[in-house]
Design a protein around this motif. Sequence first.
Motif, PDB file in Angstrom:
ATOM      1  N   ARG A 283      36.807  41.058  35.810  1.00 52.64           N
ATOM      2  CA  ARG A 283      37.644  40.871  34.611  1.00 52.64           C
ATOM      3  C   ARG A 283      39.307  40.740  35.349  1.00 52.64           C
ATOM      4  O   ARG A 283      40.175  39.930  34.734  1.00 52.64           O
ATOM      5  CB  ARG A 283      37.691  42.135  33.641  1.00 52.64           C
ATOM      6  N   MET A 284      39.294  41.361  36.451  1.00 54.28           N
ATOM      7  CA  MET A 284      40.709  41.505  36.908  1.00 54.28           C
ATOM      8  C   MET A 284      40.947  40.013  37.670  1.00 54.28           C
ATOM      9  O   MET A 284      41.931  39.473  37.654  1.00 54.28           O
ATOM     10  CB  MET A 284      40.763  42.481  38.239  1.00 54.28           C
ATOM     11  N   GLN A 285      39.841  39.338  38.115  1.00 58.63           N
ATOM     12  CA  GLN A 285      39.971  38.050  38.761  1.00 58.63           C
ATOM     13  C   GLN A 285      40.162  37.244  37.531  1.00 58.63           C
ATOM     14  O   GLN A 285      40.875  36.174  37.625  1.00 58.63           O
ATOM     15  CB  GLN A 285      38.531  37.722  39.416  1.00 58.63           C
ATOM     16  N   ALA A 286      39.707  37.223  36.524  1.00 60.08           N
ATOM     17  CA  ALA A 286      39.579  36.574  35.350  1.00 60.08           C
ATOM     18  C   ALA A 286      41.034  36.499  34.944  1.00 60.08           C
ATOM     19  O   ALA A 286      41.633  35.424  34.535  1.00 60.08           O
ATOM     20  CB  ALA A 286      38.931  36.785  34.203  1.00 60.08           C
ATOM     21  N   ARG A 287      41.660  37.474  34.812  1.00 56.77           N
ATOM     22  CA  ARG A 287      43.136  37.813  34.476  1.00 56.77           C
ATOM     23  C   ARG A 287      43.951  37.088  35.427  1.00 56.77           C
ATOM     24  O   ARG A 287      45.107  36.403  34.962  1.00 56.77           O
ATOM     25  CB  ARG A 287      43.429  39.086  34.384  1.00 56.77           C
ATOM     26  N   LYS A 288      43.583  37.121  36.730  1.00 57.34           N
ATOM     27  CA  LYS A 288      44.300  36.463  37.726  1.00 57.34           C
ATOM     28  C   LYS A 288      44.447  34.936  37.478  1.00 57.34           C
ATOM     29  O   LYS A 288      45.428  34.154  37.798  1.00 57.34           O
ATOM     30  CB  LYS A 288      43.866  36.853  39.035  1.00 57.34           C
ATOM     31  N   HIS A 289      43.216  34.328  37.072  1.00 58.17           N
ATOM     32  CA  HIS A 289      42.932  32.818  36.837  1.00 58.17           C
ATOM     33  C   HIS A 289      43.072  32.653  35.368  1.00 58.17           C
ATOM     34  O   HIS A 289      42.563  32.464  34.332  1.00 58.17           O
ATOM     35  CB  HIS A 289      41.483  32.405  36.812  1.00 58.17           C
ATOM     36  N   THR A 290      44.761  32.553  34.985  1.00 64.66           N
ATOM     37  CA  THR A 290      45.209  32.331  33.786  1.00 64.66           C
ATOM     38  C   THR A 290      44.864  30.613  33.416  1.00 64.66           C
ATOM     39  O   THR A 290      44.629  29.964  34.571  1.00 64.66           O
ATOM     40  CB  THR A 290      46.664  32.425  33.545  1.00 64.66           C
ATOM     41  N   PHE A 291      45.143  30.209  32.399  1.00 70.03           N
ATOM     42  CA  PHE A 291      45.117  28.822  32.003  1.00 70.03           C
ATOM     43  C   PHE A 291      45.930  27.884  32.653  1.00 70.03           C
ATOM     44  O   PHE A 291      45.669  26.923  33.327  1.00 70.03           O
ATOM     45  CB  PHE A 291      45.062  28.311  30.349  1.00 70.03           C
ATOM     46  N   LYS A 292      47.134  28.431  32.804  1.00 72.23           N
ATOM     47  CA  LYS A 292      48.285  27.736  33.496  1.00 72.23           C
ATOM     48  C   LYS A 292      47.796  27.623  34.834  1.00 72.23           C
ATOM     49  O   LYS A 292      48.031  26.586  35.484  1.00 72.23           O
ATOM     50  CB  LYS A 292      49.430  28.449  33.322  1.00 72.23           C
ATOM     51  N   SER A 293      47.400  28.763  35.667  1.00 73.77           N
ATOM     52  CA  SER A 293      47.319  28.545  37.039  1.00 73.77           C
ATOM     53  C   SER A 293      45.978  27.718  37.305  1.00 73.77           C
ATOM     54  O   SER A 293      46.210  26.807  38.404  1.00 73.77           O
ATOM     55  CB  SER A 293      46.836  29.980  37.542  1.00 73.77           C
ATOM     56  N   VAL A 294      45.050  27.391  36.416  1.00 76.12           N
ATOM     57  CA  VAL A 294      43.990  26.615  36.898  1.00 76.12           C
ATOM     58  C   VAL A 294      44.249  25.338  36.391  1.00 76.12           C
ATOM     59  O   VAL A 294      43.944  24.412  37.191  1.00 76.12           O
ATOM     60  CB  VAL A 294      42.676  27.173  35.670  1.00 76.12           C
TER      61      VAL A 294
END
Length: 414
Positions: free
Chosen positions: A92-103
């Motif tokens: 979940r922490m990793q998912a929060r780090k991979h935001t739509f904008k960053s991806v």
Amino acid sequence: MPLTEPQVRTAKPDERAYKLYDSGGLFLLVTPSGGKIWRFRFKRDGKEKLLSLGTYPIVGLSAARKKRNAAIEKLQDGVDPAEERRQLKLARMQARKHTFKSVALEWHAMREDEWTPDYARQVLSRLEADVFPALGDKAVAEIKPAQMLEVLKAVEARGVLETNRRLKQYCSAIFRYGIASQYCEHDPAAPLKGALKSPGRPKHHSTIPRSEVGAFLLKLDAYDGDIETRIAINLALLMAPRTTELRAAQWTEFEQFHDAERALWRIPEARMKMGEQHLVPLSRQARTLLSVLRERTGRSKFLFPSGTREGVMSNNTMLFGLYRMGYHGRLTTHGFRRLFSTEANEQGWNEDWVERQLAHDERDRVRAAYNAAQYLPQRRELMQWWADRLDAWKAEEIAKRGLTSDGDDGSQRR
């Protein structure tokens, strides 16, 4: 002895934390501040571990026992429930780090070299304007179809249906990149087919029938606007490039200018729609026009220099020139490409030669990787045929009107 609901409900805080034991490793920790926390004690690989099961009264006694039983079942299946929870929390922490904008920015950077600079900027600006404000900070793995639909519906409401179609394509490509990169598991844009208005069938760029080409060429000869505009329109018809490619053309892109068998316009990939270098063989007629133009603008970097912000002829100069000739709504410079394609195909020229000359994207990647010089000898023959065909149509119109080759009806000649 197992706990009862009244015991749990009436347990009072003490100066120090204490435990009320139930059964099967479940106990209630009562803190000095009055908090009541369910915990499950178990052993794994010879080590004692604790698993938090929630707080009372949100999690009652019966619910706490169900959670303990579920944890016991995991242990029996060889799964450490505490480690499983730790991994889920990490995910979940990793998912929060991979935001739509960053991806999206990762995807854009990966694709940028395949696009022209203008197209790369266009893609990013559309995402920044319409998607990032609503979804940019959300974890890419947590975005739902309903959220994606809300964003696209807002764009649809502006009436820009084609832009919306492309925006959905960009978003879907970003999610597919996220899936491949293990940032998310689903593409929430995929189920939206049928939920958005279709832009409809694409409109073809206006052009004229072959029966009117000769008359058009005579009008072009008599054009009373800027000479550079007349030459640009003529070159657009002779060489069938895209308007943006022609108006920003530079003299250094033209090679072997006076060699009929080798004269070329080499358009660099940075200025091509598909991001690939394109070669345009020059017909005799095109080389004649370019010689005239060089006398006028040869000292400039560009064929068509101008005082605009870009330093070249504006995007609408040729179009307004056609309006001035009386072709408003009937003909566009891009329509010249359609005219060339139609005539060449109807006259039996190889479709691959025509498509390569128009620099259309090669959709069948297995059949042929893009090669700028592919079919060059055949395309040189094709473009000379096209220039000669235009001359023939013009000659037919002159003969039909009883004019001389310079447009005079000969009444003043002896």
